[in-house]
Design a protein around this motif. Structure first.
Motif, PDB file in Angstrom:
ATOM      1  N   GLU A 161       0.834  -1.349   0.021  1.00 42.87           N
ATOM      2  CA  GLU A 161      -0.027  -0.147   0.197  1.00 42.87           C
ATOM      3  C   GLU A 161       0.869   1.249  -0.027  1.00 42.87           C
ATOM      4  O   GLU A 161       0.524   2.011  -0.559  1.00 42.87           O
ATOM      5  CB  GLU A 161      -0.887   0.079   1.220  1.00 42.87           C
ATOM      6  CG  GLU A 161      -1.933  -0.945   1.072  1.00 42.87           C
ATOM      7  CD  GLU A 161      -1.386  -2.373   1.553  1.00 42.87           C
ATOM      8  OE1 GLU A 161      -2.241  -3.423   1.489  1.00 42.87           O
ATOM      9  OE2 GLU A 161      -0.306  -2.464   1.963  1.00 42.87           O
ATOM     10  N   LEU A 162       2.003   1.238   0.605  1.00 43.94           N
ATOM     11  CA  LEU A 162       2.734   2.315   0.817  1.00 43.94           C
ATOM     12  C   LEU A 162       3.726   2.688  -0.576  1.00 43.94           C
ATOM     13  O   LEU A 162       3.918   3.668  -1.003  1.00 43.94           O
ATOM     14  CB  LEU A 162       3.995   2.127   1.952  1.00 43.94           C
ATOM     15  CG  LEU A 162       3.342   2.771   3.068  1.00 43.94           C
ATOM     16  CD1 LEU A 162       2.311   1.979   3.742  1.00 43.94           C
ATOM     17  CD2 LEU A 162       4.720   2.507   4.156  1.00 43.94           C
ATOM     18  N   MET A 163       3.783   1.527  -1.329  1.00 41.50           N
ATOM     19  CA  MET A 163       4.505   1.591  -2.639  1.00 41.50           C
ATOM     20  C   MET A 163       3.300   2.355  -3.683  1.00 41.50           C
ATOM     21  O   MET A 163       3.932   2.987  -4.571  1.00 41.50           O
ATOM     22  CB  MET A 163       4.897   0.467  -3.313  1.00 41.50           C
ATOM     23  CG  MET A 163       5.876  -0.331  -2.580  1.00 41.50           C
ATOM     24  SD  MET A 163       6.135  -2.053  -3.132  1.00 41.50           S
ATOM     25  CE  MET A 163       7.042  -1.628  -4.807  1.00 41.50           C
ATOM     26  N   LYS A 164       2.125   2.372  -3.429  1.00 42.51           N
ATOM     27  CA  LYS A 164       1.180   3.069  -4.209  1.00 42.51           C
ATOM     28  C   LYS A 164       0.688   4.313  -3.649  1.00 42.51           C
ATOM     29  O   LYS A 164      -0.081   5.169  -4.224  1.00 42.51           O
ATOM     30  CB  LYS A 164      -0.074   2.119  -4.236  1.00 42.51           C
ATOM     31  CG  LYS A 164       0.193   0.627  -5.059  1.00 42.51           C
ATOM     32  CD  LYS A 164      -0.980   0.074  -4.842  1.00 42.51           C
ATOM     33  CE  LYS A 164      -2.288   0.442  -5.636  1.00 42.51           C
ATOM     34  NZ  LYS A 164      -1.958   0.094  -7.047  1.00 42.51           N
ATOM     35  N   ASN A 165       1.325   4.732  -2.506  1.00 42.41           N
ATOM     36  CA  ASN A 165       1.087   6.140  -1.724  1.00 42.41           C
ATOM     37  C   ASN A 165       2.148   7.213  -2.182  1.00 42.41           C
ATOM     38  O   ASN A 165       3.299   7.016  -2.082  1.00 42.41           O
ATOM     39  CB  ASN A 165       1.307   5.910  -0.517  1.00 42.41           C
ATOM     40  CG  ASN A 165       0.810   6.991   0.697  1.00 42.41           C
ATOM     41  OD1 ASN A 165       0.925   8.184  -0.127  1.00 42.41           O
ATOM     42  ND2 ASN A 165       0.206   6.777   1.803  1.00 42.41           N
ATOM     43  N   PRO A 166       1.635   8.188  -2.870  1.00 38.18           N
ATOM     44  CA  PRO A 166       2.606   9.175  -3.120  1.00 38.18           C
ATOM     45  C   PRO A 166       3.493  10.075  -2.086  1.00 38.18           C
ATOM     46  O   PRO A 166       4.526  10.631  -2.512  1.00 38.18           O
ATOM     47  CB  PRO A 166       1.752  10.372  -4.139  1.00 38.18           C
ATOM     48  CG  PRO A 166       0.164  10.112  -3.432  1.00 38.18           C
ATOM     49  CD  PRO A 166       0.337   8.712  -3.062  1.00 38.18           C
ATOM     50  N   ASP A 167       3.040   9.762  -0.970  1.00 40.47           N
ATOM     51  CA  ASP A 167       3.902  10.225   0.159  1.00 40.47           C
ATOM     52  C   ASP A 167       5.243   9.523   0.278  1.00 40.47           C
ATOM     53  O   ASP A 167       5.794   9.921   1.246  1.00 40.47           O
ATOM     54  CB  ASP A 167       3.123  10.119   1.452  1.00 40.47           C
ATOM     55  CG  ASP A 167       1.977  11.232   1.365  1.00 40.47           C
ATOM     56  OD1 ASP A 167       1.848  12.130   0.500  1.00 40.47           O
ATOM     57  OD2 ASP A 167       0.829  11.116   2.062  1.00 40.47           O
ATOM     58  N   TYR A 168       5.225   8.326  -0.110  1.00 37.39           N
ATOM     59  CA  TYR A 168       6.439   7.290  -0.239  1.00 37.39           C
ATOM     60  C   TYR A 168       7.146   7.116  -1.606  1.00 37.39           C
ATOM     61  O   TYR A 168       6.431   6.942  -2.525  1.00 37.39           O
ATOM     62  CB  TYR A 168       6.072   6.226   0.720  1.00 37.39           C
ATOM     63  CG  TYR A 168       5.352   6.283   1.941  1.00 37.39           C
ATOM     64  CD1 TYR A 168       6.419   6.297   3.047  1.00 37.39           C
ATOM     65  CD2 TYR A 168       4.130   6.500   2.147  1.00 37.39           C
ATOM     66  CE1 TYR A 168       5.948   6.237   4.401  1.00 37.39           C
ATOM     67  CE2 TYR A 168       3.632   6.558   3.491  1.00 37.39           C
ATOM     68  CZ  TYR A 168       4.457   6.623   4.668  1.00 37.39           C
ATOM     69  OH  TYR A 168       4.021   6.881   5.952  1.00 37.39           O
ATOM     70  N   THR A 169       8.510   6.947  -1.307  1.00 38.50           N
ATOM     71  CA  THR A 169       9.320   6.575  -2.470  1.00 38.50           C
ATOM     72  C   THR A 169       9.828   5.439  -1.931  1.00 38.50           C
ATOM     73  O   THR A 169      10.824   5.393  -1.049  1.00 38.50           O
ATOM     74  CB  THR A 169      10.406   7.726  -3.030  1.00 38.50           C
ATOM     75  OG1 THR A 169       9.694   8.944  -3.273  1.00 38.50           O
ATOM     76  CG2 THR A 169      11.215   7.113  -4.049  1.00 38.50           C
ATOM     77  N   ILE A 170       9.452   4.285  -2.463  1.00 36.57           N
ATOM     78  CA  ILE A 170       9.888   2.987  -1.967  1.00 36.57           C
ATOM     79  C   ILE A 170      11.101   2.472  -3.057  1.00 36.57           C
ATOM     80  O   ILE A 170      10.936   2.348  -4.133  1.00 36.57           O
ATOM     81  CB  ILE A 170       8.962   1.845  -1.775  1.00 36.57           C
ATOM     82  CG1 ILE A 170       7.706   2.374  -1.073  1.00 36.57           C
ATOM     83  CG2 ILE A 170       9.557   0.531  -1.215  1.00 36.57           C
ATOM     84  CD1 ILE A 170       8.125   2.649   0.473  1.00 36.57           C
ATOM     85  N   LEU A 171      12.426   2.389  -2.298  1.00 38.00           N
ATOM     86  CA  LEU A 171      13.488   1.620  -3.328  1.00 38.00           C
ATOM     87  C   LEU A 171      13.572   0.123  -2.692  1.00 38.00           C
ATOM     88  O   LEU A 171      13.162  -0.044  -1.686  1.00 38.00           O
ATOM     89  CB  LEU A 171      14.724   2.235  -2.957  1.00 38.00           C
ATOM     90  CG  LEU A 171      14.946   3.546  -3.567  1.00 38.00           C
ATOM     91  CD1 LEU A 171      13.903   4.709  -3.271  1.00 38.00           C
ATOM     92  CD2 LEU A 171      16.495   4.006  -3.479  1.00 38.00           C
ATOM     93  N   ASP A 172      14.079  -0.591  -3.582  1.00 33.19           N
ATOM     94  CA  ASP A 172      14.132  -2.166  -3.194  1.00 33.19           C
ATOM     95  C   ASP A 172      15.862  -2.577  -3.410  1.00 33.19           C
ATOM     96  O   ASP A 172      16.591  -1.741  -3.975  1.00 33.19           O
ATOM     97  CB  ASP A 172      13.500  -2.956  -4.250  1.00 33.19           C
ATOM     98  CG  ASP A 172      13.779  -2.743  -5.615  1.00 33.19           C
ATOM     99  OD1 ASP A 172      14.781  -3.366  -6.034  1.00 33.19           O
ATOM    100  OD2 ASP A 172      12.804  -2.365  -6.469  1.00 33.19           O
ATOM    101  N   SER A 173      15.963  -3.787  -2.902  1.00 32.01           N
ATOM    102  CA  SER A 173      17.493  -4.171  -2.882  1.00 32.01           C
ATOM    103  C   SER A 173      17.347  -5.610  -3.801  1.00 32.01           C
ATOM    104  O   SER A 173      17.845  -6.567  -3.570  1.00 32.01           O
ATOM    105  CB  SER A 173      17.862  -4.744  -1.692  1.00 32.01           C
ATOM    106  OG  SER A 173      16.878  -5.855  -1.067  1.00 32.01           O
ATOM    107  N   ASP A 174      16.616  -5.333  -4.869  1.00 32.28           N
ATOM    108  CA  ASP A 174      16.019  -6.484  -5.973  1.00 32.28           C
ATOM    109  C   ASP A 174      17.443  -7.035  -6.542  1.00 32.28           C
ATOM    110  O   ASP A 174      17.456  -8.009  -7.121  1.00 32.28           O
ATOM    111  CB  ASP A 174      15.152  -6.220  -6.883  1.00 32.28           C
ATOM    112  CG  ASP A 174      13.809  -6.389  -6.106  1.00 32.28           C
ATOM    113  OD1 ASP A 174      13.716  -6.624  -4.945  1.00 32.28           O
ATOM    114  OD2 ASP A 174      12.667  -5.840  -6.752  1.00 32.28           O
TER     115      ASP A 174
END
Length: 342
Positions: free
Chosen positions: A33-46
């Protein structure tokens, strides 16, 4: 707010599976849900180690040295918070300390290792982190006592909640089973006690289907009424649930970590009676669930009695309604915790 997720499984792949409706939202532990929230920028370690490095990493992990690649290290410098799921990482902790970033360890407290070198790295990672997120207060207290750390002030407790909308949809749409009236047991971690379940099945003659990994059955002689399955799809799994008379979650003695929680919650959501070994975690967190039939761990006689109860009982399955909060609470609590770290 920028957040880096250091997860054991690839974040973007799970995100796409959830979007496609083929995986539940809890696969990303409240961050979908946070990944779809514009208040958050989610980076990953893929990104992952490749070649020879990928062969060395598991060896080092056996000694408690959990490394990440350089791309992930550079990302730590760019974010506000680092969230590590599962194994703690001294490399992440050191890089975060260098860049002045808070680290959250999420569901990272497994059985306390006996190797001193593992305890060395584990203790320093937990001492330096900002938050510990988990599902069991007792386990945090055990860690405090064993490692001599103050961890409860850092601890954020969450209920382990499932994406009920997904599970109910898959369950309803799964093909009808060709078999019925068996017991279903699912588990792939070393906390499972399949030996007791197999002995009880021999005494009762009840058909049992076990979904697990072969190495967890080493040394166990399987009678004809026990069937072993592995690597099955969600659809096949829920067809198995449809045909099951009940669920069994057999656990070893003394487990304080949340072994069995997914199987317990699936049985609750899908309204199946569930025979569960009464470990410290289960006693502290699950005994108020209406479908639970607790038995002492590794007690064949109690397991037999519980199985006989399931087959005698004519309980109305609709009574197994949960009063637990909805899955939506998970991402709200994660968001609240992250706000506290700003």
């Amino acid at each position: 707010m920028k957040v880096l997720l250091v997860f054991p499984n690839r974040v973007q792949r799970n995100f796409k599976d959830i979007e496609a409706g083929i995986a539940p939202k809890e696969r990303l532990y409240g961050f979908y849900e946070l990944m779809k929230n514009p208040d958050y920028t989610i980076l990953d370690s893929d990104s992952r180690f490749e070649g020879l490095s990928n062969k060395v990493i598991p060896f080092l992990r056996g000694y408690g040295i959990n490394l990440v690649d350089l791309k992930t290290v550079f990302k730590i410098a760019k974010v506000d918070v680092v969230v590590v799921k599962d194994n703690v990482s001294s490399m992440v902790s050191a890089a975060a300390a260098l860049f002045g970033k808070p680290v959250v360890y999420y569901d990272s407290l497994f059985p306390i290792p006996q190797m001193k070198i593992k305890q060395f790295f584990l203790k320093r990672c937990l001492a330096s982190c900002t938050r510990i997120v988990g599902y069991n207060h007792q386990q945090v207290e055990d860690y405090e006592q064993k490692l001599g750390l103050s961890l409860l002030p850092k601890y954020k407790h969450l209920e382990f909640l499932l994406d009920e909308e997904f599970y109910n949809s898959v369950f309803d749409n799964a093909p009808e089973p060709t078999e019925h009236d068996y017991l279903l047991s699912i588990g792939r971690d070393v906390g499972r006690d399949f030996a007791t379940l197999v002995k009880a099945s021999e005494q009762t003659g009840v058909k049992v289907k076990i979904v697990t990994l072969p190495y967890l059955l080493n040394g166990i002689t399987l009678p004809d009424n026990v069937e072993i399955l592995q690597n099955i799809s969600y659809e096949a799994l829920f067809t198995l649930y449809k045909g099951a008379r009940g669920v069994v979650v057999p656990l070893k003695k003394g487990l304080s970590y949340a072994s069995g929680i997914r199987a317990i919650m699936e049985s609750l959501v899908l309204k199946k009676p569930s025979i569960v070994s009464n470990t410290p975690f289960v006693e502290n967190n699950c005994l108020d669930y209406p479908n639970i039939i607790p038995v002492d761990p590794e007690n064949v006689a109690q397991m037999v009695a519980a199985i006989e109860h399931v087959y005698r009982s004519d309980d109305n399955l609709d009574e197994y309604e949960s009063e637990l909060p909805s899955y939506a609470q998970t991402h709200r609590e994660i968001s609240q915790m992250l706000a506290e770290l700003r």
